[in-house]
Scaffold this motif. Sequence first.
Motif, PDB file in Angstrom:
ATOM      1  N   ILE A 297      -4.162   2.755   1.893  1.00  0.00           N
ATOM      2  CA  ILE A 297      -4.397   1.639   2.808  1.00  0.00           C
ATOM      3  C   ILE A 297      -3.065   0.919   2.930  1.00  0.00           C
ATOM      4  O   ILE A 297      -2.601   0.262   1.991  1.00  0.00           O
ATOM      5  CB  ILE A 297      -5.491   0.690   2.308  1.00  0.00           C
TER       6      ILE A 297
ATOM      7  N   LEU B 153      -4.480  -3.509   8.640  1.00  0.00           N
ATOM      8  CA  LEU B 153      -4.556  -2.448   7.639  1.00  0.00           C
ATOM      9  C   LEU B 153      -4.662  -1.105   8.353  1.00  0.00           C
ATOM     10  O   LEU B 153      -5.405  -0.970   9.321  1.00  0.00           O
ATOM     11  CB  LEU B 153      -5.765  -2.644   6.726  1.00  0.00           C
TER      12      LEU B 153
ATOM     13  N   ASN C 289      -0.656  -1.855   4.587  1.00  0.00           N
ATOM     14  CA  ASN C 289      -0.653  -3.141   5.272  1.00  0.00           C
ATOM     15  C   ASN C 289       0.572  -3.159   6.175  1.00  0.00           C
ATOM     16  O   ASN C 289       1.705  -3.175   5.694  1.00  0.00           O
ATOM     17  CB  ASN C 289      -0.608  -4.284   4.261  1.00  0.00           C
TER      18      ASN C 289
ATOM     19  N   TRP D 293      -0.755  -9.062  10.811  1.00  0.00           N
ATOM     20  CA  TRP D 293      -0.860  -7.834  10.028  1.00  0.00           C
ATOM     21  C   TRP D 293      -2.172  -7.129  10.328  1.00  0.00           C
ATOM     22  O   TRP D 293      -3.138  -7.730  10.764  1.00  0.00           O
ATOM     23  CB  TRP D 293      -0.735  -8.120   8.532  1.00  0.00           C
TER      24      TRP D 293
ATOM     25  N   GLY E 121       0.777  -1.230   0.000  1.00  0.00           N
ATOM     26  CA  GLY E 121       0.000   0.000   0.000  1.00  0.00           C
ATOM     27  C   GLY E 121       0.810   1.282   0.000  1.00  0.00           C
ATOM     28  O   GLY E 121       0.251   2.365  -0.069  1.00  0.00           O
TER      29      GLY E 121
END
Length: 122
Positions: free
Chosen positions: A48, A66, A50, A64, A18
């Motif tokens: 966005i 976002l 990650n 992970w 991203g």
Amino acid sequence: SDQDTGFSGVLVYVISDGNDDSCFTIDMNSGLVKILSPLDRETTSFYILNITVYDLGTPQKSSWKLLAVNILDANDNAPAFEQEYYSIKVLENVALGTMVKQITARDNDLDDNAKIQYSLLT
């Protein structure tokens, strides 16, 4: 946080997706996200990212999330007239209130930052 000890408890943070414009960086030890290069809402208004965290254990574990980044508008664009210059001819006996020319300009900012006010210097 990671409850493991030794290398298994050491965390490494990365932006794994991203960050196409390379505008962001993350401190690999603390996870602190910072701006790396200037942002321009007119080019990219939303990212966005990650964010992935790895431990250094064997086998390596990761997780992970976002991070949504909405770029707000700054008043960074000057209004621009739609023509390079304007010229008109008007008869001296034209009626008062007669429209003689429509002048238009645009501003690439948003909302209040894009409002244009015209004035006539006499």
